[in-house]
Design an enzyme around this catalytic site. Structure first.
Site, mmCIF file in Angstrom:
data_model
loop_
_atom_site.group_PDB
_atom_site.id
_atom_site.type_symbol
_atom_site.label_atom_id
_atom_site.label_comp_id
_atom_site.label_asym_id
_atom_site.label_seq_id
_atom_site.Cartn_x
_atom_site.Cartn_y
_atom_site.Cartn_z
ATOM 1 N N ASP A 18 1.125 -1.130 -0.217
ATOM 2 C CA ASP A 18 -0.063 0.309 -0.011
ATOM 3 C C ASP A 18 0.799 1.401 -0.029
ATOM 4 O O ASP A 18 0.510 2.427 1.165
ATOM 5 C CB ASP A 18 -1.152 -0.013 1.144
ATOM 6 C CG ASP A 18 -1.999 -0.904 1.728
ATOM 7 O OD1 ASP A 18 -1.921 -1.795 -0.023
ATOM 8 O OD2 ASP A 18 -3.078 -1.295 2.017
ATOM 9 N N ASP A 56 -4.412 -1.078 -2.069
ATOM 10 C CA ASP A 56 -5.963 -0.734 -1.411
ATOM 11 C C ASP A 56 -6.646 -0.211 -2.495
ATOM 12 O O ASP A 56 -6.345 0.479 -2.607
ATOM 13 C CB ASP A 56 -5.353 0.408 -0.609
ATOM 14 C CG ASP A 56 -6.198 -0.136 1.119
ATOM 15 O OD1 ASP A 56 -7.025 -1.437 1.057
ATOM 16 O OD2 ASP A 56 -7.360 0.636 1.813
ATOM 17 N N HIS A 58 -10.333 0.488 -3.004
ATOM 18 C CA HIS A 58 -11.625 0.452 -2.529
ATOM 19 C C HIS A 58 -13.078 0.931 -3.294
ATOM 20 O O HIS A 58 -12.707 1.664 -4.328
ATOM 21 C CB HIS A 58 -11.615 1.452 -1.329
ATOM 22 C CG HIS A 58 -11.266 0.725 -0.145
ATOM 23 N ND1 HIS A 58 -11.545 -0.429 0.673
ATOM 24 C CD2 HIS A 58 -10.134 1.741 0.881
ATOM 25 C CE1 HIS A 58 -10.610 -0.205 1.277
ATOM 26 N NE2 HIS A 58 -9.765 0.777 1.625
ATOM 27 N N HIS A 62 -17.405 2.337 0.076
ATOM 28 C CA HIS A 62 -16.455 1.322 0.721
ATOM 29 C C HIS A 62 -17.359 1.407 2.464
ATOM 30 O O HIS A 62 -16.943 2.386 2.916
ATOM 31 C CB HIS A 62 -15.474 1.152 0.520
ATOM 32 C CG HIS A 62 -14.805 -0.447 0.559
ATOM 33 N ND1 HIS A 62 -14.547 -0.076 2.521
ATOM 34 C CD2 HIS A 62 -14.848 -1.103 0.158
ATOM 35 C CE1 HIS A 62 -14.423 -1.466 3.015
ATOM 36 N NE2 HIS A 62 -14.716 -2.402 0.976
ATOM 37 N N HIS A 91 -10.584 6.586 1.412
ATOM 38 C CA HIS A 91 -8.700 6.858 1.215
ATOM 39 C C HIS A 91 -9.320 5.470 -0.016
ATOM 40 O O HIS A 91 -10.300 4.716 0.203
ATOM 41 C CB HIS A 91 -8.619 5.989 2.254
ATOM 42 C CG HIS A 91 -9.043 4.483 2.679
ATOM 43 N ND1 HIS A 91 -9.478 4.783 3.735
ATOM 44 C CD2 HIS A 91 -7.662 3.684 2.479
ATOM 45 C CE1 HIS A 91 -9.355 3.872 3.892
ATOM 46 N NE2 HIS A 91 -8.285 2.762 3.368
ATOM 47 N N LYS A 116 -6.814 -5.460 -2.988
ATOM 48 C CA LYS A 116 -7.648 -5.622 -2.152
ATOM 49 C C LYS A 116 -8.528 -4.828 -1.222
ATOM 50 O O LYS A 116 -8.617 -3.378 -2.008
ATOM 51 C CB LYS A 116 -6.895 -6.043 -0.554
ATOM 52 C CG LYS A 116 -5.595 -4.649 -0.513
ATOM 53 C CD LYS A 116 -4.914 -5.769 0.179
ATOM 54 C CE LYS A 116 -4.053 -3.650 1.092
ATOM 55 N NZ LYS A 116 -4.955 -3.126 2.281
ATOM 56 N N CYS A 161 -2.648 -2.971 7.398
ATOM 57 C CA CYS A 161 -1.737 -3.993 6.663
ATOM 58 C C CYS A 161 -0.320 -4.667 6.523
ATOM 59 O O CYS A 161 -0.392 -5.969 6.004
ATOM 60 C CB CYS A 161 -2.371 -2.608 5.405
ATOM 61 S SG CYS A 161 -3.625 -2.381 4.985
HETATM 62 C C1 VGL Z 1 -4.622 0.949 5.778
HETATM 63 C C2 VGL Z 1 -6.303 1.076 7.424
HETATM 64 C C3 VGL Z 1 -7.153 0.874 6.058
HETATM 65 C C4 VGL Z 1 -3.423 0.086 5.579
HETATM 66 C C5 VGL Z 1 -5.192 0.638 4.162
HETATM 67 O O1 VGL Z 1 -2.533 0.245 4.136
HETATM 68 O O2 VGL Z 1 -2.828 -0.231 6.280
HETATM 69 N N1 VGL Z 1 -4.958 0.854 6.655
HETATM 70 N N2 VGL Z 1 -6.799 1.509 4.642
HETATM 71 ZN ZN ZN Z 2 -8.621 0.606 2.916
#
Ligand code: VGL
Ligand code: ZN
Length: 212
Positions: A18, A56, A58, A62, A91, A116, A161
């Site tokens: 991410d 990430d 979404h 979401h 995000h 994901k 993550c």
């Molecule tokens: C993440 C919160 C929500 C991450 C992703 O990449 O750690 N944290 N979505």
């Molecule tokens: Zn996320």
């Protein structure tokens, strides 16, 4: 631990988690100092023949967004059918600039970009298993099919993550390392300390890039 155990070999894969605009300073869910991982990962990745990147990814509206739940604010939690869910600012919405990989990430030899969190009603911190703890992303089967059994995890955020990805890699039977200096954390309500203790207990090895 001996050098032999840490050495990068043909069965090793670097998972870059991410490293996306929304997690960098100025992004919608900025991780403090998140941009510091970019040059570190660029350098580390050169030592790996096998690299996987996660994104990430979404849907608009979401389930993990606070804005999708009336009266809820970011960083509060709610109970969903699969368990407790932390709510986040919007995000990494599919196709937006925030969801793009960091511009300065220079890992052209990465072989797989795995997205994901694309199921509207299920979050996925882990690159292996979604938050319902049942739905697979397919990553485990991919690594197995390619004979990759040693997973090195780096990226954002350490306590979400990265940690969930490392814990699931371990649970799936991979030898698993987290490269600490290649990660930065969100650290909400003690989440970073808990992540490290959960990972230690599970047998995830905590290393520095200089150990490699
Ligand atoms: C993440 C919160 C929500 C991450 C992703 O990449 O750690 N944290 N979505
Ligand atoms: Zn996320």
């Amino acid at each position: 631990m001996s050098e032999t155990h840490r050495r990068i070999d043909d069965r090793s894969v670097l998972i870059v988690v991410d490293v996306q605009n929304d997690f960098l300073p100025g992004g919608n869910l900025a991780v403090t100092d998140g941009d510091a991982v970019v040059p570190i990962i660029n350098r580390l990745a050169k030592a790996f023949a096998n690299v996987v990147i996660t994104q990430d990814w979404h849907t608009p509206g979401h389930v993990s967004f606070a804005s999708s739940h009336a009266g809820k604010a970011p960083f509060e939690s709610i109970a969903l059918s699969y368990g407790s869910q932390v709510l986040w600012p919007e995000h990494c919405v599919q196709g937006t600039r925030g969801a793009e990989l960091a511009e300065d990430l220079a890992v052209p030899h990465a072989q797989l970009v795995i997205r994901k969190g694309f199921h509207h009603g299920i979050d996925s911190y882990s690159a292996f298993l979604e938050a319902d703890r049942k739905t697979s992303t397919g990553l485990s089967a991919y690594l197995q099919a390619r004979g990759l059994s040693r997973v090195f995890v780096t990226g954002l955020a350490t306590d979400f993550c990265v940690a969930w990805t490392a814990l699931d890699a371990r649970a799936a039977g991979f030898e698993t390392f987290v490269i600490e200096d290649g990660c930065r954390a969100i650290d909400a309500q003690g989440s970073l300390a808990k992540a490290w203790s959960d990972m230690a207990e599970a047998g995830v090895r905590r290393i520095g890039g200089a150990d490699l």
